[in-house]
Each structure stands twice: as structure tokens, then as C-alpha cells.
Motif scaffolding. Structure first.
Motif, PDB file in Angstrom:
ATOM      1  N   LYS A  57      12.313  14.818 -15.898  1.00 44.39           N
ATOM      2  CA  LYS A  57      11.157  14.335 -16.042  1.00 44.39           C
ATOM      3  C   LYS A  57      10.873  12.815 -15.463  1.00 44.39           C
ATOM      4  O   LYS A  57      11.682  12.047 -15.412  1.00 44.39           O
ATOM      5  N   LYS A  58       9.977  12.699 -14.710  1.00 42.36           N
ATOM      6  CA  LYS A  58       9.839  11.149 -14.082  1.00 42.36           C
ATOM      7  C   LYS A  58       9.188  10.310 -15.030  1.00 42.36           C
ATOM      8  O   LYS A  58       8.310  10.528 -15.808  1.00 42.36           O
ATOM      9  N   ASN A  59       9.874   9.076 -14.937  1.00 37.38           N
ATOM     10  CA  ASN A  59       9.487   8.059 -15.739  1.00 37.38           C
ATOM     11  C   ASN A  59       8.314   7.328 -15.023  1.00 37.38           C
ATOM     12  O   ASN A  59       8.527   6.755 -14.124  1.00 37.38           O
ATOM     13  N   PRO A  60       7.058   7.389 -15.785  1.00 39.43           N
ATOM     14  CA  PRO A  60       6.051   6.643 -15.279  1.00 39.43           C
ATOM     15  C   PRO A  60       6.093   5.096 -15.101  1.00 39.43           C
ATOM     16  O   PRO A  60       5.341   4.686 -14.269  1.00 39.43           O
ATOM     17  N   LEU A  61       6.810   4.736 -15.660  1.00 39.30           N
ATOM     18  CA  LEU A  61       7.139   3.472 -15.695  1.00 39.30           C
ATOM     19  C   LEU A  61       8.114   2.802 -14.840  1.00 39.30           C
ATOM     20  O   LEU A  61       8.164   1.474 -14.375  1.00 39.30           O
ATOM     21  N   ALA A  62       9.082   3.547 -14.297  1.00 41.09           N
ATOM     22  CA  ALA A  62       9.765   3.348 -13.242  1.00 41.09           C
ATOM     23  C   ALA A  62       9.180   2.920 -11.801  1.00 41.09           C
ATOM     24  O   ALA A  62       8.308   3.724 -11.505  1.00 41.09           O
ATOM     25  N   VAL A  63       9.552   1.936 -11.242  1.00 40.21           N
ATOM     26  CA  VAL A  63       9.014   1.632  -9.845  1.00 40.21           C
ATOM     27  C   VAL A  63       9.561   2.528  -8.896  1.00 40.21           C
ATOM     28  O   VAL A  63      10.706   2.879  -9.042  1.00 40.21           O
ATOM     29  N   PRO A  64       8.699   3.241  -8.097  1.00 39.96           N
ATOM     30  CA  PRO A  64       9.158   4.114  -7.100  1.00 39.96           C
ATOM     31  C   PRO A  64      10.318   3.525  -6.160  1.00 39.96           C
ATOM     32  O   PRO A  64      10.204   2.410  -5.834  1.00 39.96           O
ATOM     33  N   ALA A  65      11.335   4.411  -6.066  1.00 39.82           N
ATOM     34  CA  ALA A  65      12.334   4.092  -5.327  1.00 39.82           C
ATOM     35  C   ALA A  65      12.164   3.562  -3.897  1.00 39.82           C
ATOM     36  O   ALA A  65      12.736   2.700  -3.231  1.00 39.82           O
ATOM     37  N   ALA A  66      11.493   4.145  -3.171  1.00 38.09           N
ATOM     38  CA  ALA A  66      11.047   3.852  -1.691  1.00 38.09           C
ATOM     39  C   ALA A  66       9.992   2.880  -1.451  1.00 38.09           C
ATOM     40  O   ALA A  66       9.217   2.909  -0.454  1.00 38.09           O
ATOM     41  N   SER A  67      10.098   1.865  -2.654  1.00 39.56           N
ATOM     42  CA  SER A  67       8.726   0.893  -2.313  1.00 39.56           C
ATOM     43  C   SER A  67       9.279  -0.514  -1.727  1.00 39.56           C
ATOM     44  O   SER A  67       8.620  -1.264  -1.992  1.00 39.56           O
ATOM     45  N   GLY A  68      10.516  -0.519  -1.304  1.00 37.26           N
ATOM     46  CA  GLY A  68      11.043  -1.880  -0.823  1.00 37.26           C
ATOM     47  C   GLY A  68      11.820  -2.734  -2.212  1.00 37.26           C
ATOM     48  O   GLY A  68      12.056  -2.145  -2.903  1.00 37.26           O
ATOM     49  N   THR A  69      11.752  -4.057  -1.726  1.00 40.82           N
ATOM     50  CA  THR A  69      12.351  -4.889  -2.761  1.00 40.82           C
ATOM     51  C   THR A  69      11.555  -6.107  -2.856  1.00 40.82           C
ATOM     52  O   THR A  69      10.613  -6.391  -1.923  1.00 40.82           O
ATOM     53  N   GLY A  70      12.027  -7.053  -3.680  1.00 39.87           N
ATOM     54  CA  GLY A  70      11.226  -8.381  -3.863  1.00 39.87           C
ATOM     55  C   GLY A  70       9.987  -8.322  -4.575  1.00 39.87           C
ATOM     56  O   GLY A  70       9.419  -7.309  -4.879  1.00 39.87           O
ATOM     57  N   PRO A  71       9.030  -9.347  -4.648  1.00 43.81           N
ATOM     58  CA  PRO A  71       7.923  -9.232  -5.649  1.00 43.81           C
ATOM     59  C   PRO A  71       7.042  -8.368  -4.623  1.00 43.81           C
ATOM     60  O   PRO A  71       6.975  -8.685  -3.313  1.00 43.81           O
ATOM     61  N   ARG A  72       6.317  -7.769  -5.382  1.00 40.45           N
ATOM     62  CA  ARG A  72       5.243  -6.686  -4.594  1.00 40.45           C
ATOM     63  C   ARG A  72       4.262  -6.137  -5.380  1.00 40.45           C
ATOM     64  O   ARG A  72       4.645  -5.944  -6.699  1.00 40.45           O
ATOM     65  N   VAL A  73       3.216  -5.509  -5.156  1.00 36.75           N
ATOM     66  CA  VAL A  73       2.224  -4.591  -5.806  1.00 36.75           C
ATOM     67  C   VAL A  73       2.610  -3.167  -5.235  1.00 36.75           C
ATOM     68  O   VAL A  73       2.641  -3.075  -4.016  1.00 36.75           O
ATOM     69  N   VAL A  74       3.021  -2.282  -6.020  1.00 38.85           N
ATOM     70  CA  VAL A  74       3.088  -1.039  -5.689  1.00 38.85           C
ATOM     71  C   VAL A  74       1.982   0.074  -5.943  1.00 38.85           C
ATOM     72  O   VAL A  74       1.685  -0.050  -7.172  1.00 38.85           O
ATOM     73  N   TYR A  75       1.613   0.654  -5.058  1.00 39.08           N
ATOM     74  CA  TYR A  75       0.207   1.496  -5.228  1.00 39.08           C
ATOM     75  C   TYR A  75       0.856   3.042  -4.979  1.00 39.08           C
ATOM     76  O   TYR A  75       1.051   3.425  -3.877  1.00 39.08           O
ATOM     77  N   ALA A  76       0.922   4.005  -5.819  1.00 39.54           N
ATOM     78  CA  ALA A  76       1.430   5.336  -5.676  1.00 39.54           C
ATOM     79  C   ALA A  76       0.139   6.092  -5.774  1.00 39.54           C
ATOM     80  O   ALA A  76      -0.679   6.340  -6.729  1.00 39.54           O
ATOM     81  N   LEU A  77      -0.159   6.707  -4.538  1.00 40.31           N
ATOM     82  CA  LEU A  77      -1.346   7.481  -4.413  1.00 40.31           C
ATOM     83  C   LEU A  77      -1.540   8.550  -5.074  1.00 40.31           C
ATOM     84  O   LEU A  77      -2.438   8.936  -5.901  1.00 40.31           O
ATOM     85  N   SER A  78      -0.501   9.322  -5.166  1.00 40.26           N
ATOM     86  CA  SER A  78      -0.534  10.581  -5.906  1.00 40.26           C
ATOM     87  C   SER A  78      -0.516  10.473  -7.513  1.00 40.26           C
ATOM     88  O   SER A  78      -1.017  11.279  -8.294  1.00 40.26           O
ATOM     89  N   ASP A  79       0.374   9.550  -7.866  1.00 36.73           N
ATOM     90  CA  ASP A  79       0.103   8.996  -9.216  1.00 36.73           C
ATOM     91  C   ASP A  79      -0.909   8.355  -9.939  1.00 36.73           C
ATOM     92  O   ASP A  79      -1.172   8.191 -10.907  1.00 36.73           O
ATOM     93  N   ARG A  80      -1.808   7.727  -8.858  1.00 39.24           N
ATOM     94  CA  ARG A  80      -2.826   6.814  -9.315  1.00 39.24           C
ATOM     95  C   ARG A  80      -2.395   5.854 -10.398  1.00 39.24           C
ATOM     96  O   ARG A  80      -3.103   5.442 -11.211  1.00 39.24           O
ATOM     97  N   ARG A  81      -1.368   5.107  -9.780  1.00 38.08           N
ATOM     98  CA  ARG A  81      -0.786   4.131 -10.642  1.00 38.08           C
ATOM     99  C   ARG A  81      -0.234   3.124  -9.829  1.00 38.08           C
ATOM    100  O   ARG A  81       0.099   3.198  -8.576  1.00 38.08           O
ATOM    101  N   VAL A  82      -0.441   1.880 -10.428  1.00 34.02           N
ATOM    102  CA  VAL A  82      -0.012   0.273  -9.796  1.00 34.02           C
ATOM    103  C   VAL A  82       1.147  -0.015 -10.567  1.00 34.02           C
ATOM    104  O   VAL A  82       1.072  -0.126 -11.725  1.00 34.02           O
ATOM    105  N   TRP A  83       1.836  -0.645 -10.143  1.00 33.48           N
ATOM    106  CA  TRP A  83       3.242  -1.593 -10.530  1.00 33.48           C
ATOM    107  C   TRP A  83       3.103  -3.009 -10.034  1.00 33.48           C
ATOM    108  O   TRP A  83       2.970  -3.154  -8.895  1.00 33.48           O
ATOM    109  N   LEU A  84       3.334  -3.900 -10.906  1.00 33.80           N
ATOM    110  CA  LEU A  84       3.616  -5.387 -10.431  1.00 33.80           C
ATOM    111  C   LEU A  84       4.904  -5.437 -10.616  1.00 33.80           C
ATOM    112  O   LEU A  84       5.519  -5.561 -11.627  1.00 33.80           O
ATOM    113  N   VAL A  85       5.618  -5.987  -9.555  1.00 35.98           N
ATOM    114  CA  VAL A  85       7.026  -5.791  -9.500  1.00 35.98           C
ATOM    115  C   VAL A  85       7.471  -7.456  -9.013  1.00 35.98           C
ATOM    116  O   VAL A  85       7.089  -8.067  -8.150  1.00 35.98           O
TER     117      VAL A  85
END
Length: 186
Positions: free
Chosen positions: A57-85
Motif C-alpha cells: 500500500k502506498k503511504n499517502p504521507l510519503a513524498v513522491p520519489a520522482a519529485s526532486g530534492t531540496g525545498p519544494r512544493v510537490v503537487y501530485a495530479l492523480s492523488d490530488r495531494r500537495v506536500w511541502l518539503v
């Protein structure tokens, strides 16, 4: 046995049965939903030479692996979820969003502009607008409706607002200043 003691024994037995029943109910209420569940039938055959393994099962709190590194906002279209990293690649906050009819294409962007309070292209008063992309001449950005609503967008409007709660909008506003990295993943 004394004459009155049979009533006491019956009362104690009834109390014991009730206590056991209550404890059994409490135990069943705390059992995970999937404990003891039978595996669902799969329409695909196991790989040759191996057995079929359930996908983790995918952990919804885990930052997507293919989202780069460093400080960033990650927006996953299919999950309709945003992470502040943060700079250590740890999510400091994640939340669900409601995308609009026009979405950013997957890729890396930078915050280009911000507005404290405006009226959205759908006519809704919004706040904490953080713009980062455009698609088909439509500005794409994060925002929160001032009334806190996150309704499904009107598909006939060419709007690019990614709506979130007011609290999440405050967090994005604080985190994503002009020039901040925004990564959009599928």
C-alpha cells in the motif's frame, strides 16, 4: 448450598457473561479491517516461476520519489495531494486539494507571482494565491476560497486554481514565496 445463595450465583454468572461479552465487543472493535480478510481474487496470473505478491500500500504521507530534492512544493495530479518539503527532503505538511478544469503539466516550475486576496476566474473570492505555471493561456496556482469551500470546479470554465482549505492555503503562502520550486508529478 444455602437457599439465598442460588440467586447470588445466578447474578454473578450473569454479570460475568455480560463482562465477557463487553470485552469481546471491545476487542472486535479494535481489530484492523484487513485482519483475517481473505485475499481478493486476481484477474492476472502469477509471474512464471514465482507467486503473486500483493502490491504494498502506498503511504499517502510519503513524498513522491520522482519529485526532486531540496525545498519544494510537490503537487501530485492523480492523488490530488500537495506536500511541502523542507531542505532535508522531509514533508512538513501534506494535504488534499481540489484541482480546477485546467491543470499544470508534470514538470518543475517556480512561483512566479502571489496575491493576498482576489476574485478567482470562477467568481469566488480567494486568498493566498500562489501562481506557478500556465497551460493553454490559463494561469495555474494554489489558492483558498475565503469561505473555506473546496467544491468541484465547473468543467466549462477555463480556470487553473488548485483549491485547498484556508489553513493549508496559509501554509503554502508562508512556504512558497516568489522563486520557490514547485514540482508537479502525474
Amino acid at each position: 448450598m444455602a437457599r439465598g445463595s442460588s440467586g447470588i450465583v445466578a447474578a454473578l454468572t450473569a454479570a460475568a457473561v455480560a463482562a465477557v461479552g463487553f470485552l469481546a465487543y471491545q476487542a472486535s472493535a479494535n481489530v484492523p479491517d484487513d485482519l483475517g480478510a481473505r485475499p481478493k481474487a486476481s484477474s492476472s496470473a502469477p509471474a512464471p516461476g514465482g507467486s503473486a505478491r500483493p502490491k504494498p500500500k502506498k503511504n499517502p504521507l510519503a513524498v513522491p520519489a520522482a519529485s526532486g530534492t531540496g525545498p519544494r512544493v510537490v503537487y501530485a495530479l492523480s492523488d490530488r495531494r500537495v506536500w511541502l518539503v523542507d531542505a532535508q527532503n522531509k514533508s512538513t505538511r501534506t494535504f488534499k486539494v481540489m484541482p480546477s478544469a485546467v491543470s499544470a503539466l508534470p514538470g518543475t516550475y517556480r512561483v512566479t507571482s502571489r496575491s493576498g486576496r482576489v476574485t478567482g476566474s470562477d467568481g469566488v473570492p480567494i486568498e493566498h494565491v500562489v501562481r506557478f505555471a500556465s497551460n493553454d493561456d490559463v494561469a495555474i496556482g494554489f489558492s483558498a476560497a475565503q469561505d473555506g469551500s473546496m467544491e468541484s470546479p465547473d468543467p466549462t470554465l477555463k480556470a487553473g486554481g488548485v483549491r485547498m482549505s484556508r489553513a493549508d492555503g496559509d501554509a503554502v503562502w508562508t512556504f512558497a514565496t516568489v522563486g520557490a520550486k514547485v514540482v508537479v508529478v502525474p
